[in-house]
Design a protein around this motif. Structure first.
Motif, PDB file in Angstrom:
ATOM      1  N   VAL A   1       0.858  -1.182   0.000  1.00 26.83           N
ATOM      2  CA  VAL A   1       0.000   0.000   0.000  1.00 26.83           C
ATOM      3  C   VAL A   1       0.893   1.232   0.000  1.00 26.83           C
ATOM      4  CG1 VAL A   1      -1.762   1.323   1.235  1.00 26.83           C
ATOM      5  CG2 VAL A   1      -1.863  -1.189   1.217  1.00 26.83           C
ATOM      6  N   GLU A   2       0.688   2.099  -0.980  1.00 29.59           N
ATOM      7  CA  GLU A   2       1.461   3.329  -1.085  1.00 29.59           C
ATOM      8  C   GLU A   2       0.525   4.532  -1.129  1.00 29.59           C
ATOM      9  OE1 GLU A   2       3.812   2.888  -4.601  1.00 29.59           O
ATOM     10  OE2 GLU A   2       5.357   1.687  -3.588  1.00 29.59           O
ATOM     11  N   ALA A   3       1.010   5.666  -0.640  1.00 32.94           N
ATOM     12  CA  ALA A   3       0.279   6.923  -0.720  1.00 32.94           C
ATOM     13  C   ALA A   3       1.278   8.035  -1.017  1.00 32.94           C
ATOM     14  CB  ALA A   3      -0.468   7.211   0.584  1.00 32.94           C
ATOM     15  N   ASP A   4       1.030   8.773  -2.077  1.00 31.47           N
ATOM     16  CA  ASP A   4       1.930   9.864  -2.493  1.00 31.47           C
ATOM     17  C   ASP A   4       3.365   9.386  -2.625  1.00 31.47           C
ATOM     18  OD1 ASP A   4      -0.210  11.686  -2.452  1.00 31.47           O
ATOM     19  OD2 ASP A   4       0.044  12.018  -0.297  1.00 31.47           O
ATOM     20  N   GLY A   5       3.518   8.176  -3.155  1.00 28.66           N
ATOM     21  CA  GLY A   5       4.849   7.639  -3.393  1.00 28.66           C
ATOM     22  C   GLY A   5       5.539   7.070  -2.170  1.00 28.66           C
ATOM     23  N   THR A   6       4.865   7.101  -1.019  1.00 27.56           N
ATOM     24  CA  THR A   6       5.445   6.560   0.211  1.00 27.56           C
ATOM     25  C   THR A   6       4.813   5.219   0.538  1.00 27.56           C
ATOM     26  OG1 THR A   6       5.839   8.769   1.097  1.00 27.56           O
ATOM     27  CG2 THR A   6       5.805   6.960   2.679  1.00 27.56           C
ATOM     28  N   ARG A   7       5.642   4.240   0.832  1.00 30.05           N
ATOM     29  CA  ARG A   7       5.125   2.918   1.186  1.00 30.05           C
ATOM     30  C   ARG A   7       4.629   2.933   2.631  1.00 30.05           C
ATOM     31  NH1 ARG A   7       8.174  -2.485  -0.615  1.00 30.05           N
ATOM     32  NH2 ARG A   7       7.657  -1.451  -2.571  1.00 30.05           N
ATOM     33  N   ILE A   8       3.358   2.576   2.815  1.00 33.11           N
ATOM     34  CA  ILE A   8       2.742   2.554   4.139  1.00 33.11           C
ATOM     35  C   ILE A   8       2.687   1.140   4.699  1.00 33.11           C
ATOM     36  CG2 ILE A   8       0.606   3.036   5.416  1.00 33.11           C
ATOM     37  CD1 ILE A   8      -0.021   5.140   3.283  1.00 33.11           C
ATOM     38  N   LEU A   9       2.494   0.184   3.820  1.00 34.18           N
ATOM     39  CA  LEU A   9       2.345  -1.200   4.246  1.00 34.18           C
ATOM     40  C   LEU A   9       2.923  -2.115   3.182  1.00 34.18           C
ATOM     41  CD1 LEU A   9       0.890  -2.833   6.590  1.00 34.18           C
ATOM     42  CD2 LEU A   9      -0.993  -3.132   4.986  1.00 34.18           C
ATOM     43  N   GLY A  10       3.619  -3.170   3.648  1.00 29.43           N
ATOM     44  CA  GLY A  10       4.075  -4.203   2.755  1.00 29.43           C
ATOM     45  C   GLY A  10       5.568  -4.151   2.450  1.00 29.43           C
ATOM     46  N   PRO A  11       5.979  -5.152   1.672  1.00 22.60           N
ATOM     47  CA  PRO A  11       5.148  -6.194   1.061  1.00 22.60           C
ATOM     48  C   PRO A  11       4.690  -7.243   2.081  1.00 22.60           C
ATOM     49  CG  PRO A  11       7.450  -6.572   0.535  1.00 22.60           C
ATOM     50  CD  PRO A  11       7.403  -5.268   1.260  1.00 22.60           C
ATOM     51  N   LEU A  12       3.444  -7.722   1.904  1.00 29.37           N
ATOM     52  CA  LEU A  12       2.856  -8.715   2.790  1.00 29.37           C
ATOM     53  C   LEU A  12       2.326  -9.892   1.983  1.00 29.37           C
ATOM     54  CD1 LEU A  12       0.620  -6.610   5.246  1.00 29.37           C
ATOM     55  CD2 LEU A  12       2.963  -7.365   5.599  1.00 29.37           C
ATOM     56  N   SER A  13       2.703 -11.081   2.405  1.00 30.74           N
ATOM     57  CA  SER A  13       2.122 -12.311   1.861  1.00 30.74           C
ATOM     58  C   SER A  13       1.890 -13.245   3.040  1.00 30.74           C
ATOM     59  CB  SER A  13       3.051 -12.967   0.839  1.00 30.74           C
ATOM     60  OG  SER A  13       3.154 -12.183  -0.336  1.00 30.74           O
ATOM     61  N   LEU A  14       0.632 -13.459   3.387  1.00 28.31           N
ATOM     62  CA  LEU A  14       0.302 -14.338   4.499  1.00 28.31           C
ATOM     63  C   LEU A  14      -1.141 -14.783   4.401  1.00 28.31           C
ATOM     64  CD1 LEU A  14      -1.486 -12.555   6.793  1.00 28.31           C
ATOM     65  CD2 LEU A  14       0.716 -11.468   7.071  1.00 28.31           C
ATOM     66  N   THR A  15      -1.455 -15.855   5.125  1.00 23.44           N
ATOM     67  CA  THR A  15      -2.804 -16.390   5.179  1.00 23.44           C
ATOM     68  C   THR A  15      -3.231 -16.512   6.636  1.00 23.44           C
ATOM     69  OG1 THR A  15      -2.488 -17.654   3.142  1.00 23.44           O
ATOM     70  CG2 THR A  15      -4.292 -18.335   4.575  1.00 23.44           C
ATOM     71  N   LEU A  16      -4.440 -16.045   6.941  1.00 23.09           N
ATOM     72  CA  LEU A  16      -4.983 -16.119   8.298  1.00 23.09           C
ATOM     73  C   LEU A  16      -6.287 -16.919   8.261  1.00 23.09           C
ATOM     74  CD1 LEU A  16      -4.657 -12.336   9.289  1.00 23.09           C
ATOM     75  CD2 LEU A  16      -3.072 -14.166   9.871  1.00 23.09           C
ATOM     76  N   SER A  17      -6.421 -17.844   9.203  1.00 28.51           N
ATOM     77  CA  SER A  17      -7.670 -18.605   9.303  1.00 28.51           C
ATOM     78  C   SER A  17      -8.084 -18.841  10.757  1.00 28.51           C
ATOM     79  CB  SER A  17      -7.523 -19.954   8.584  1.00 28.51           C
ATOM     80  OG  SER A  17      -6.443 -20.702   9.122  1.00 28.51           O
ATOM     81  N   GLU A  18      -7.315 -18.295  11.700  1.00 24.67           N
ATOM     82  CA  GLU A  18      -7.618 -18.476  13.120  1.00 24.67           C
ATOM     83  C   GLU A  18      -8.853 -17.683  13.522  1.00 24.67           C
ATOM     84  OE1 GLU A  18      -3.485 -19.613  12.408  1.00 24.67           O
ATOM     85  OE2 GLU A  18      -4.672 -17.847  11.879  1.00 24.67           O
ATOM     86  N   ARG A  19      -9.488 -18.119  14.610  1.00 30.23           N
ATOM     87  CA  ARG A  19     -10.712 -17.458  15.075  1.00 30.23           C
ATOM     88  C   ARG A  19     -10.417 -16.093  15.694  1.00 30.23           C
ATOM     89  NH1 ARG A  19     -13.412 -18.642  19.979  1.00 30.23           N
ATOM     90  NH2 ARG A  19     -15.606 -18.014  20.008  1.00 30.23           N
TER      91      ARG A  19
END
Length: 239
Positions: free
Chosen positions: A10-28
């Protein structure tokens, strides 16, 4: 409810805010830890389509948050830290009824409403909330407001609940009460929090630091990692 992050940035105005992310969630129950500005809230908002990835894909229950936003928002609900930002109507009953009507329109994709099968009084009873529907929201304590805000969201019967620091503004008693409610819910829940006691009772914990997942796994180990990370960070800043 299976959650998938596939190469998400996730980027905003050329700045990276989040990531890179690769994961899977299935817990309650999944806790998301991290200091302010680390990317926790952005992570949550990726799950209900309020934030869309600049690169990669987010899928919730098999639905892509970019390609199927209406489906995502009809089944994924968000609880905010400040209930005054969550509650829109002057009375408890009106706010719950608004949530029910909005969810009904989203799911049936029609502006006119067939009778909604539940009303505010029944919703309050479902969660053991001993407050009258006609009570003014302005007369409630902070903990009562958060309880009503959560009830309004849960009234729509989401398939996934997101909570953004739900206990941050509460005193010790209300923090315990809201934590207990969230931990007992049948709906899968992802909780961004600074509340380490609440995080310790989840099934899985992520630590997000500078926009990436710095730790993923057992909550007790994640809390130790996060506490050590924050201790070293403070030493660098103030030592």
């Amino acid at each position: 409810m299976r959650i998938e992050f596939d190469g998400v940035v996730v980027e905003a105005d050329g700045t990276r805010i989040l990531g890179p992310l690769s994961l899977t969630l299935s817990e309650r129950r999944v806790a998301v830890l991290g200091e302010n500005g680390s990317g926790k809230s952005t992570f949550l908002r990726c799950l209900n389509g309020l934030v869309t990835p600049s690169y990669g894909f987010v899928r919730v229950g098999g639905f892509d948050t970019v390609d199927e936003p209406a489906t995502i928002r009809s089944h994924v609900s968000l609880v905010l830290a400040n209930p005054d930002s969550q509650i829109l109507m002057p009375t408890i009953g009106e706010d719950i009824d608004l949530s029910l009507a909005t969810a009904h329109r989203l799911r049936h994709k029609r502006p006119d409403s067939r009778p909604i099968p539940r009303d505010a009084r029944q919703v309050l009873g479902d969660f053991g909330i001993r407050l009258e529907p006609d009570r003014a929201v302005s007369t409630l304590s902070g903990g009562q407001k958060q309880l009503v805000g959560i009830a309004s969201v849960l009234a729509t019967k989401p398939q996934l609940l997101l909570c953004d620091e739900p206990t941050t503004r509460l005193d010790l008693g209300w923090r315990a009460a809201i934590s207990r409610l969230l931990l007992e819910l049948p709906v899968p829940t992802v909780i961004a929090t600074h509340d380490l006691e609440l995080a310790s009772q989840c099934e899985r914990a992520l630590v997000i630091h500078d926009g990436v997942v710095a730790w993923d796994g057992n909550p007790a180990e994640a809390i130790d990692f996060y506490s050590d990370l924050m201790s070293r960070r403070r030493t660098v800043q103030y030592g």
